[in-house]
Design a protein around this motif. Sequence first.
Motif, PDB file in Angstrom:
ATOM      1  N   THR A  94       1.248  -0.874   0.175  1.00  0.00           N
ATOM      2  CA  THR A  94      -0.094   0.040  -0.042  1.00  0.00           C
ATOM      3  C   THR A  94       0.976   0.901  -0.325  1.00  0.00           C
ATOM      4  O   THR A  94       1.938   0.680   0.263  1.00  0.00           O
ATOM      5  CB  THR A  94      -0.598   0.312   1.221  1.00  0.00           C
ATOM      6  N   ILE A 150     -16.209   0.285  -3.447  1.00  0.00           N
ATOM      7  CA  ILE A 150     -15.096   1.124  -2.361  1.00  0.00           C
ATOM      8  C   ILE A 150     -16.451   2.122  -1.968  1.00  0.00           C
ATOM      9  O   ILE A 150     -15.771   2.800  -1.054  1.00  0.00           O
ATOM     10  CB  ILE A 150     -14.207   1.448  -3.500  1.00  0.00           C
ATOM     11  N   THR A 190     -15.560   4.452   1.504  1.00  0.00           N
ATOM     12  CA  THR A 190     -15.611   5.423   2.221  1.00  0.00           C
ATOM     13  C   THR A 190     -16.832   5.808   3.199  1.00  0.00           C
ATOM     14  O   THR A 190     -16.566   6.620   3.742  1.00  0.00           O
ATOM     15  CB  THR A 190     -15.562   6.205   0.724  1.00  0.00           C
ATOM     16  N   GLY A 228     -11.447  10.343  -2.708  1.00  0.00           N
ATOM     17  CA  GLY A 228     -10.204  10.209  -2.943  1.00  0.00           C
ATOM     18  C   GLY A 228      -9.179  10.042  -2.101  1.00  0.00           C
ATOM     19  O   GLY A 228      -8.360   9.442  -2.571  1.00  0.00           O
ATOM     20  N   TYR A 288      -7.858   6.046  -2.877  1.00  0.00           N
ATOM     21  CA  TYR A 288      -7.008   6.350  -4.237  1.00  0.00           C
ATOM     22  C   TYR A 288      -5.950   6.638  -3.710  1.00  0.00           C
ATOM     23  O   TYR A 288      -4.882   6.742  -4.577  1.00  0.00           O
ATOM     24  CB  TYR A 288      -7.451   6.816  -5.709  1.00  0.00           C
ATOM     25  N   THR A 289      -6.297   7.993  -2.844  1.00  0.00           N
ATOM     26  CA  THR A 289      -4.555   8.134  -2.470  1.00  0.00           C
ATOM     27  C   THR A 289      -3.885   7.025  -1.108  1.00  0.00           C
ATOM     28  O   THR A 289      -3.020   6.497  -1.540  1.00  0.00           O
ATOM     29  CB  THR A 289      -4.405   8.795  -0.765  1.00  0.00           C
ATOM     30  N   ASP A 324      -5.327   1.798  -5.257  1.00  0.00           N
ATOM     31  CA  ASP A 324      -5.702   0.967  -6.432  1.00  0.00           C
ATOM     32  C   ASP A 324      -7.064   0.675  -6.400  1.00  0.00           C
ATOM     33  O   ASP A 324      -7.354   0.995  -7.706  1.00  0.00           O
ATOM     34  CB  ASP A 324      -4.861   0.694  -7.108  1.00  0.00           C
ATOM     35  N   SER A 325      -7.569  -0.117  -6.114  1.00  0.00           N
ATOM     36  CA  SER A 325      -8.416  -0.587  -6.317  1.00  0.00           C
ATOM     37  C   SER A 325      -9.207  -1.856  -5.031  1.00  0.00           C
ATOM     38  O   SER A 325      -8.535  -1.490  -4.437  1.00  0.00           O
ATOM     39  CB  SER A 325      -8.359  -1.938  -7.426  1.00  0.00           C
ATOM     40  N   LYS A 326     -10.238  -2.222  -5.369  1.00  0.00           N
ATOM     41  CA  LYS A 326     -11.163  -2.966  -4.351  1.00  0.00           C
ATOM     42  C   LYS A 326     -10.204  -4.446  -4.175  1.00  0.00           C
ATOM     43  O   LYS A 326      -9.890  -4.531  -2.407  1.00  0.00           O
ATOM     44  CB  LYS A 326     -12.487  -3.365  -4.743  1.00  0.00           C
TER      45      LYS A 326
END
Lengths: 206, 206
Positions: B13, B46, B50, B58, B61-62, B65-67
């Motif tokens: 990560t 996703i 969140t 956002g 995605y920091t 990249d994906s589920k």
Amino acid sequence: MATSKPPAPRSDTKAPRTERGRQTLRKLLDAAAKEFGEKGFHEASISGITRRAGTALGSFYTYFDSKDEIFRALVKDMSGQVAAHAGKAVTPELAPFEVERVALHAFLEFARDNKEIYRIIDEAEFVDPASFREHYETTARRILERLKKGEAAGDLREGMDEAHAWAIMGMNVFLGLRYSVWDEGRESDRVADLANAMLRHGIGRD
Amino acid sequence: MATSKPPAPRSDTKAPRTERGRQTLRKLLDAAAKEFGEKGFHEASISGITRRAGTALGSFYTYFDSKDEIFRALVKDMSGQVAAHAGKAVTPELAPFEVERVALHAFLEFARDNKEIYRIIDEAEFVDPASFREHYETTARRILERLKKGEAAGDLREGMDEAHAWAIMGMNVFLGLRYSVWDEGRESDRVADLANAMLRHGIGRD
């Protein structure tokens, strides 16, 4: 899967009335084991199952209404096959610990020859939780019965409990995963002996 | 999940550089545990994660990249949390069998408070097989280390083997499933005592 052995009629499938029907049902279940085992439930299809079984699509619907239904029947069938396989190895003259050793050994060999069983039973946790639970509850009940018998015979300590049965089942399942499914080595004898010694005497030095 | 404890930075990560970033990452992983635990991988989203975390899309995605990527990170995180939880309970002065009892007890309590762990680790078998395997291989390695230490100290029998570790892990996992996830009863003490006695002395009468 042993293609020769016809499945017992089940309340949740339309039971075949002829020998030929029983053979078709057996073929469908064996094909379903391969299809679900390779592709997983979501990617698997009814046409994939009938193609593998070499049967017409109509035959499928003679016995099952849906993919869910054959999956449920398959979990029950595999659960029964594991029990039958161990049951055949366990003969009446065996002493209680010998019974546990033989049952584990039979399971390890069965899992090596039918690796898809792990994927199918484990996927049942998501696809059909009731079948998943029933498989383990039934298996634990069977182990507890054996332990109680061994206790009554004076070979096992007093106070055999459901938790002992779950502990033994967990041992067996994980040894099968590690040594029968993940590893191709022919270690069933060694593993069954080691687990049986652990069960009998523990691993304490005193 | 303990929301207060920030996760260790992981190679897979994008590691947060600030305390605030670490808290956001922790919130995302805790929210992912709930989302995947309740809905399963395929139904989880996703935006669901969140929303539960109370963070902007956002922020997700920091760090991911994906589920798939947050799922993988979550399995690693949960695996680490189980280890940390047991590690905290095991203090240096404990004798080898006491270590096993305390580790199982800590696991049973952890599983009772974080029931979603079973669903998530078990689903990894299908969604991310490498993580599934790594979790169990790492756990077994840790148990084997403890057993070898106990053997060296003279408390455990000679010949402690990887198969002993897998057998103990299987016992613990199935006792957790039965008594922590499926059953709400506060049985952790009784179950840990019973399993520990079985491990130490076996269930043979001789």
